[in-house]
Scaffold this active site. Structure first.
Site, PDB file in Angstrom:
ATOM      1  N   TYR A  37      28.066  26.850  35.628  1.00 33.60           N
ATOM      2  CA  TYR A  37      29.268  26.881  36.467  1.00 33.60           C
ATOM      3  C   TYR A  37      29.447  25.591  37.265  1.00 33.60           C
ATOM      4  O   TYR A  37      30.549  25.297  37.719  1.00 33.60           O
ATOM      5  CB  TYR A  37      29.221  28.051  37.449  1.00 33.60           C
ATOM      6  N   LEU A 177      37.407  43.664  36.194  1.00 34.27           N
ATOM      7  CA  LEU A 177      38.811  44.018  36.412  1.00 34.27           C
ATOM      8  C   LEU A 177      39.707  43.590  35.255  1.00 34.27           C
ATOM      9  O   LEU A 177      40.928  43.658  35.346  1.00 34.27           O
ATOM     10  CB  LEU A 177      39.316  43.396  37.724  1.00 34.27           C
ATOM     11  N   ILE A 216      30.646  42.586  39.297  1.00 29.68           N
ATOM     12  CA  ILE A 216      30.660  41.341  40.071  1.00 29.68           C
ATOM     13  C   ILE A 216      32.049  40.697  39.951  1.00 29.68           C
ATOM     14  O   ILE A 216      32.216  39.664  39.298  1.00 29.68           O
ATOM     15  CB  ILE A 216      29.543  40.371  39.639  1.00 29.68           C
ATOM     16  N   SER A 219      36.957  36.575  43.235  1.00 20.20           N
ATOM     17  CA  SER A 219      38.242  36.387  43.896  1.00 20.20           C
ATOM     18  C   SER A 219      38.095  35.290  44.934  1.00 20.20           C
ATOM     19  O   SER A 219      37.021  35.106  45.516  1.00 20.20           O
ATOM     20  CB  SER A 219      38.710  37.675  44.575  1.00 20.20           C
ATOM     21  N   ARG A 224      41.856  40.318  48.878  1.00 22.53           N
ATOM     22  CA  ARG A 224      41.253  40.917  47.697  1.00 22.53           C
ATOM     23  C   ARG A 224      39.735  41.052  47.868  1.00 22.53           C
ATOM     24  O   ARG A 224      39.151  42.062  47.468  1.00 22.53           O
ATOM     25  CB  ARG A 224      41.567  40.076  46.464  1.00 22.53           C
ATOM     26  N   ASN A 228      37.974  44.639  47.561  1.00 23.08           N
ATOM     27  CA  ASN A 228      36.951  44.905  46.548  1.00 23.08           C
ATOM     28  C   ASN A 228      35.700  45.542  47.143  1.00 23.08           C
ATOM     29  O   ASN A 228      34.968  46.244  46.436  1.00 23.08           O
ATOM     30  CB  ASN A 228      36.577  43.605  45.821  1.00 23.08           C
TER      31      ASN A 228
END
Length: 261
Positions: A37, A177, A216, A219, A224, A228
Site C-alpha cells: 500500500y 461493503l 475491515i 473510508s 462514515r 461504520n
C-alpha cells in the site's frame, strides 16, 4: 483482534496519518495496512498521534511477493516495522499465495520463525484458496490465524468460510461493503435499513459480524467512519440474515492468484 477494523488501501501516507488519528479518536483500535500500500509510515504516524498505549492498538501488515521465499520475510518485516516505527505487529499476513512461484510454504516457515521471534504476535494469510491452506496445514506447524479475503453478501464464499471455521481460521473481510458493485444500492439492503433505523452500510457490516467475520471497511469520511462503528448495538433477525444471504451473485468473486488489494 477487534471485531471490526479500518482498511487503509489506497490511502497515501498523509491521508493514512490523518484518518488513523481521527479514527482512533472515534474508537477504532484495529488498523490494516500492507507494504504494497505504501502507507505504513502514515499508519504508524497516525497511531502515535492518537496517544493511545501500544497495547490498545491492533496492527496488521502484509508482505507481498518481493518477500516470498525462504528467509526473505525477515527483512520484509524488519523494514515494515521501521516504517511503522513499532517494535512488533499484532498480525503479519502473506499478501498473496502466488502459487505459480511455489514459494508460499517456505515463506510460511519463515513466518513461523518470525512468530517465535516476537516481531509479530500472530501470523496469517490473505487471498489464499482452500487448496493453499490445506497445503500449509499439511506441511507446516502453525495453522494460519487469519485468511483475509474478499467477502460481502454478494460474494459470500460460504464453502471457504466453512473450511476456515473447521480449522480455527478467522475469516477477515476486505471490501465488506462491495466496493461500488451495487451492494449498498440493493433494495433488500435498503428495506432492512429502514426497518432497523440504520444505514445500508451498517446493515452490511452487521451481516459480517453475525456470520463471525471480521470486516475491515475503508473510508476517509468522518461521518462514515463513525457510522461504520455503530454496528454493535443492534441485531438483524434470522429472516433479515436470510434475505441478505440471498443476495449472493452466482459466479461473482471467482478467485485468481492476484485477486485482492
Amino acid at each position: 483482534m477487534p471485531r471490526l477494523g479500518l482498511g487503509t488501501w489506497p490511502m497515501d501516507d498523509a491521508t493514512a496519518e490523518r484518518i488513523v488519528s481521527v479514527a482512533s479518536e472515534l474508537g477504532y483500535r484495529h488498523f490494516d495496512t500492507a507494504t504494497k500500500y505504501g502507507n505504513e509510515r502514515g499508519v504508524g504516524a497516525g497511531i502515535r498521534a492518537s496517544g493511545l498505549p501500544r497495547g490498545d492498538i491492533f496492527v496488521t501488515t502484509k508482505l507481498n511477493g518481493d518477500f516470498q521465499g525462504e528467509g526473505r520475510a525477515v527483512a520484509g518485516l524488519e523494514a515494515a516495522l521501521e516504517r511503522l516505527d513499532l517494535e512488533y505487529v499484532d498480525l503479519l499476513l502473506i499478501h498473496w499465495p502466488l502459487p505459480g512461484r511455489g514459494e508460499y510454504v517456505s515463506t510460511w516457515k519463515t513466518f513461523e520463525a518470525l512468530l517465535d521471534s516476537g516481531l509479530t504476535r500472530a501470523i496469517g494469510v490473505s487471498n489464499f484458496k482452500t487448496a493453499h491452506l490445506r497445503r500449509l496445514i499439511a506441511e507446516t506447524d502453525v495453522v494460519p490465524a487469519v485468511n483475509q479475503i474478499q467477502v460481502n453478501p454478494q460474494i459470500p464464499r460460504l464453502e471457504q468460510r466453512q473450511f476456515h471455521a473447521a480449522n480455527g481460521i478467522v475469516t477477515e473481510s476486505w471490501s465488506p461493503l462491495g466496493s461500488g458493485k451495487g451492494l449498498l444500492d440493493s433494495r433488500v439492503l435498503a428495506s432492512i435499513a429502514v426497518a432497523q433505523g440504520r444505514t445500508p452500510a451498517q446493515i452490511a457490516l452487521r451481516w459480517h459480524l453475525q456470520h463471525d467475520l471480521v470486516p475491515i471497511p475503508r473510508s476517509t469520511g468522518i461521518d462514515r467512519l463513525r457510522q461504520n462503528l455503530g454496528v454493535f448495538d443492534f441485531e438483524l433477525t434470522a429472516q433479515q440474515m436470510l434475505a441478505l444471504d440471498a443476495l449472493a451473485v452466482p459466479g461473482a468473486g471467482v478467485d485468481s492468484d492476484l485477486e485482492g488489494h
